[in-house]
Design an enzyme around this catalytic site. Structure first.
Site, PDB file in Angstrom:
ATOM      1  N   CYS A   2       0.812  -1.214   0.000  1.00  0.00           N
ATOM      2  CA  CYS A   2       0.000   0.000   0.000  1.00  0.00           C
ATOM      3  C   CYS A   2       0.848   1.268   0.000  1.00  0.00           C
ATOM      4  O   CYS A   2       1.937   1.297   0.554  1.00  0.00           O
ATOM      5  CB  CYS A   2      -0.885   0.046   1.240  1.00  0.00           C
ATOM      6  SG  CYS A   2      -1.840  -1.436   1.497  1.00  0.00           S
ATOM      7  N   ARG A  27       5.317  -0.052  -5.839  1.00  0.00           N
ATOM      8  CA  ARG A  27       5.256  -0.834  -4.603  1.00  0.00           C
ATOM      9  C   ARG A  27       4.317  -2.038  -4.733  1.00  0.00           C
ATOM     10  O   ARG A  27       4.384  -2.950  -3.912  1.00  0.00           O
ATOM     11  CB  ARG A  27       4.764   0.067  -3.456  1.00  0.00           C
ATOM     12  CG  ARG A  27       5.762   1.139  -3.091  1.00  0.00           C
ATOM     13  CD  ARG A  27       5.129   2.184  -2.230  1.00  0.00           C
ATOM     14  NE  ARG A  27       4.773   1.675  -0.919  1.00  0.00           N
ATOM     15  CZ  ARG A  27       5.518   1.830   0.167  1.00  0.00           C
ATOM     16  NH1 ARG A  27       6.656   2.465   0.085  1.00  0.00           N
ATOM     17  NH2 ARG A  27       5.131   1.364   1.327  1.00  0.00           N
ATOM     18  N   TRP A  74      -3.032  -2.730  -1.439  1.00  0.00           N
ATOM     19  CA  TRP A  74      -2.622  -4.110  -1.731  1.00  0.00           C
ATOM     20  C   TRP A  74      -3.398  -4.967  -0.748  1.00  0.00           C
ATOM     21  O   TRP A  74      -3.162  -4.915   0.454  1.00  0.00           O
ATOM     22  CB  TRP A  74      -1.113  -4.238  -1.513  1.00  0.00           C
ATOM     23  CG  TRP A  74      -0.520  -5.528  -1.971  1.00  0.00           C
ATOM     24  CD1 TRP A  74      -0.203  -5.888  -3.245  1.00  0.00           C
ATOM     25  CD2 TRP A  74      -0.121  -6.626  -1.137  1.00  0.00           C
ATOM     26  NE1 TRP A  74       0.353  -7.145  -3.255  1.00  0.00           N
ATOM     27  CE2 TRP A  74       0.414  -7.618  -1.981  1.00  0.00           C
ATOM     28  CE3 TRP A  74      -0.170  -6.866   0.237  1.00  0.00           C
ATOM     29  CZ2 TRP A  74       0.893  -8.831  -1.504  1.00  0.00           C
ATOM     30  CZ3 TRP A  74       0.305  -8.074   0.722  1.00  0.00           C
ATOM     31  CH2 TRP A  74       0.834  -9.045  -0.153  1.00  0.00           C
ATOM     32  N   ASN A  99      -1.827   2.076   5.857  1.00  0.00           N
ATOM     33  CA  ASN A  99      -0.934   0.976   5.453  1.00  0.00           C
ATOM     34  C   ASN A  99      -0.692   0.112   6.678  1.00  0.00           C
ATOM     35  O   ASN A  99      -0.465   0.651   7.764  1.00  0.00           O
ATOM     36  CB  ASN A  99       0.428   1.508   5.000  1.00  0.00           C
ATOM     37  CG  ASN A  99       0.347   2.210   3.661  1.00  0.00           C
ATOM     38  OD1 ASN A  99      -0.702   2.287   3.054  1.00  0.00           O
ATOM     39  ND2 ASN A  99       1.472   2.734   3.226  1.00  0.00           N
ATOM     40  N   GLY A 100      -0.680  -1.185   6.495  1.00  0.00           N
ATOM     41  CA  GLY A 100      -0.411  -2.068   7.636  1.00  0.00           C
ATOM     42  C   GLY A 100      -1.601  -2.964   7.905  1.00  0.00           C
ATOM     43  O   GLY A 100      -2.518  -3.077   7.088  1.00  0.00           O
ATOM     44  N   GLU A 483      18.601 -16.658  -7.227  1.00  0.00           N
ATOM     45  CA  GLU A 483      18.140 -15.316  -7.589  1.00  0.00           C
ATOM     46  C   GLU A 483      17.640 -15.311  -9.040  1.00  0.00           C
ATOM     47  O   GLU A 483      16.625 -14.691  -9.358  1.00  0.00           O
ATOM     48  CB  GLU A 483      19.288 -14.311  -7.374  1.00  0.00           C
ATOM     49  CG  GLU A 483      19.015 -12.882  -7.800  1.00  0.00           C
ATOM     50  CD  GLU A 483      17.823 -12.229  -7.126  1.00  0.00           C
ATOM     51  OE1 GLU A 483      17.280 -12.769  -6.154  1.00  0.00           O
ATOM     52  OE2 GLU A 483      17.398 -11.162  -7.619  1.00  0.00           O
ATOM     53  N   GLU A 490       9.077 -14.392 -10.730  1.00  0.00           N
ATOM     54  CA  GLU A 490       8.420 -13.138 -10.344  1.00  0.00           C
ATOM     55  C   GLU A 490       7.789 -12.418 -11.533  1.00  0.00           C
ATOM     56  O   GLU A 490       6.672 -11.943 -11.451  1.00  0.00           O
ATOM     57  CB  GLU A 490       9.456 -12.150  -9.771  1.00  0.00           C
ATOM     58  CG  GLU A 490       9.757 -12.268  -8.323  1.00  0.00           C
ATOM     59  CD  GLU A 490      10.765 -11.212  -7.869  1.00  0.00           C
ATOM     60  OE1 GLU A 490      10.489 -10.574  -6.862  1.00  0.00           O
ATOM     61  OE2 GLU A 490      11.812 -11.026  -8.531  1.00  0.00           O
ATOM     62  N   LYS A 605       6.645  -4.165  -3.802  1.00  0.00           N
ATOM     63  CA  LYS A 605       8.054  -3.793  -3.705  1.00  0.00           C
ATOM     64  C   LYS A 605       8.509  -3.769  -2.253  1.00  0.00           C
ATOM     65  O   LYS A 605       9.582  -4.218  -1.914  1.00  0.00           O
ATOM     66  CB  LYS A 605       8.241  -2.408  -4.329  1.00  0.00           C
ATOM     67  CG  LYS A 605       9.658  -1.892  -4.304  1.00  0.00           C
ATOM     68  CD  LYS A 605      10.477  -2.603  -5.344  1.00  0.00           C
ATOM     69  CE  LYS A 605      11.939  -2.271  -5.280  1.00  0.00           C
ATOM     70  NZ  LYS A 605      12.747  -3.293  -5.952  1.00  0.00           N
TER      71      LYS A 605
END
Ligand code: G6P
Length: 610
Positions: A2, A27, A74, A99-100, A483, A490, A605
């Site tokens: 978010c 993000r 998000w 956010n959170g 990686e 991804e 992100k």
């Protein structure tokens, strides 16, 4: 994850809010919305999908107002629908973005329902809106009400609250999710990331954990958790204004891949002496701490975790002390034991990853000798809460799939292992000088690796119809293979897994057939003959190999082997160099498959919730 933007100004701010949200798109999010105070009411527009959908809605039905709040969501609690998108309202007079995660939201929701509040969404955030509205009824100001409400909340929040009755003020609160205030001329802004505000200001002030603040056009009143007022100055940001622009590139990811030579130059700048690493680059106390640490514990998430895994190989072989590496979300919920006199290292691009931050907080209780953050964002929570910090200076990274942040982390970690070795003389001066020379050559070598781009673009064609892919490496190239696999899954959504090549025969060999491409990272090192045997095991079973190999490895292109030459003039920097072709491969596969390269589905992100 978010994103938040807010403003109190004297001009219409809807456009500034939307531009801020656009700059936070990287993000990761699934819906967007804003609310402004306009004609004595709070006007709200929300849309599922991209910020461009919100923009379209605003083009059709513009809203004007000089104070407002905006959000990219998000989804955590409740699906990504318009009614779950922020801002959330209470009684048409309080509006909240958040956010959170509010962990005790269910209890609060039942309590508020029993008091007559009607819920219009499935979110935890709406609880905050109603709670603040309830507390406002018995408070002198919105600030007071937010203070009281936050005392009832459990969980993490960065929140901005607006009320109809005081349109010239916003109240913000931070606990677990970052917030930064930006100062303009006669106007003030708030955001979850300073990038959002770069078009309007360069003067920033970060809020600390537990603080609540009242923001007006010309002033900021900050209250510490104790209720005491805190004085803090604004500081000029060094983040580039163009950090949010793609320039000549089609995607941020590609721009950031090509920025690696200059990012790594910045990482190195002023930190290398003639034949050694300047140990104080890791902090004033570093010479003593690095010389005396008897063990190292590293925690990180995602790509940063892969950097930590490479560091383990370097630290144990160059310094000769044990180095444990663990995923932060595991570390934080496990009963762990701190080895006496050991150093705790956290690695994070953003410095705000909830699990990494929680692991650091736990470590601080556990008696480590000191904590060191390897981080890309100055002023982030991780940096502020660690005893020492090494800034990777990659510059703002926008693409969700981390590229330049990773290679600058690796650069910093190789410098760290070298600095530790210097302070304890575990390598000769000549060996140290050779590593320092390799570090100096790194930007040029990455530039060289980038010339493989066109060739890799052609090779990428062969992956586009595949559903699965295997990556193999040995030694410090094993985390690089991990990686590579992470990058591919991804952004291209191809299922990819990495294996230490020696493990092939313990399972993954069963998957090998002509539909399973196998990518091998093969620098010329002491394990190359072993790796060649592993490649033969794949070939013998009809697998198609794509081998990134040093010419000196003398691997020839053959049936079942597509060879792409990649050279690293120095074994220490080889993992950093061999990262580049894997980044390019996943990028081109994703572009050909037509996925959203910079904002892959479901990913964020900066993961500020656990
Ligand atoms: C998310 C990002 C990754 C990143 C990871 C850890 O998953 O998409 O790119 O590696 O978080 O983030 P950090 O900021 O702690 O390095």
């Amino acid at each position: 994850m978010c994103g938040i933007v807010g403003a109190v100004a004297q001009r219409d701010i809807a456009e500034i809010l939307v531009e801020g949200l656009r700059r936070l798109e990287y993000r990761g999010y699934d819906s967007a919305g804003l609310a402004v105070i306009s004609n004595n009411q709070i006007a709200r527009v929300r849309r599922v999908g991209k910020v461009s959908e919100l923009q379209k809605a605003l083009d059709e039905e513009p809203v004007d107002g000089s104070s407002g709040i905006a959000h990219t969501r998000w989804a955590t609690h409740g699906e990504p629908t318009e009614s779950n998108a922020h801002p959330h309202f209470s009684n048409e007079r309080i509006a909240v973005v958040h956010n959170g995660i509010i962990e005790n939201y269910e209890n609060l929701r039942s309590e508020l329902k029993s008091q007559g509040y009607v819920f219009a969404s499935d979110t935890d955030t709406e609880v905050m809106a109603h709670l603040i509205e309830r507390e406002r009824q018995s408070s002198d100001s919105l600030l007071d009400a937010v203070l009281k409400a936050t005392k009832l909340l459990e969980g993490a929040y960065g929140t901005v609250v607006m009320e109809l009755d005081s349109p010239d003020k916003l109240v913000v609160a931070r606990s677990g999710s970052p917030l930064v205030v930006g100062k303009g001329i006669g106007e003030m802004f708030i955001a979850s990331d300073q990038l959002a505000l770069l078009p309007v200001t360069r003067q920033f002030m970060f809020l600390e954990e537990g603080e609540v603040a009242e923001i007006s056009r010309r002033s900021v009143k900050i209250l510490a958790p104790s209720g005491e007022e805190v004085k803090r100055e604004f500081e000029e940001s060094s983040v580039q204004h163009d950090a949010g622009d793609k320039g000549q590139f089609r995607h941020f990811m590609m721009k950031e891949i090509f920025e690696q030579p200059s990012s790594i130059s910045s990482t190195l700048e002023g930190r290398l002496a003639n034949d050694s690493v300047i140990v104080e680059s890791f902090g004033n106390k570093a010479p003593e701490l690095l010389a005396n640490a008897e063990a190292v514990q590293v925690v990180a998430c995602g790509t940063s975790y892969h950097a930590a895994m490479v560091a383990k190989y370097w630290i144990e072989s160059m310094v000769g002390i044990p180095c444990q590496v663990e995923i932060a979300s595991e570390y934080r919920y496990r009963k762990t034991v701190a080895v006496p006199n050991s150093l705790f290292i956290s690695i994070s691009q953003s410095g705000e990853t909830a699990d990494t931050l929680a692991a650091l907080r736990i470590a601080k209780e556990q008696g480590f000798m000191a904590s060191l953050a390897i981080c890309n964002v100055p002023g982030s929570s991780l940096v502020r809460e660690s005893d020492m910090a090494f800034m990777t200076r990659a510059g703002a990274e926008i693409g969700v799939a981390s590229t330049k942040a990773f290679t600058t982390q690796l650069t910093g970690l190789l410098m760290l292992a070298t600095a530790m070795s210097q302070t304890r003389q575990t390598m000769t001066e000549a060996e140290i000088a050779s590593i320092v020379e390799q570090l100096r050559q790194l930007p040029a070598e990455i530039n060289e690796a980038l010339t493989m781009d066109q060739l890799i673009e052609q090779v990428a064609e062969e992956f586009t119809e595949k559903d699965h892919c295997l990556f193999l490496g040995r030694g410090e190239q094993y985390p690089i293979a991990m990686e590579g696999a992470l990058k591919l899954k991804e952004i291209s959504y191809i299922h990819a897994e990495a294996y230490a090549a020696g493990e092939l025969k313990h399972g993954p060999l069963a998957l090998i057939d002509q539909d399973m491409p196998v990518v091998v990272v093969a620098p010329n090192n002491e394990l190359i003959e072993k790796l060649k045997s592993n490649m033969e095991e794949v070939r013998a079973r009809g697998g198609q190999l794509y081998v990134f190999a040093d010419e000196a490895c003398e691997i020839s292109e053959n049936s079942g082997i597509k060879l792409i030459h990649c050279s690293a003039k120095g074994s220490y920097i080889a993992p950093i160099i061999f990262t580049v072709p894997l980044q390019l491969l996943s990028y081109h596969v994703a572009v050909i498959r037509g996925t959203d390269v910079d904002q892959p589905r479901n990913l964020a992100k900066s993961v500020t919730v656990e």
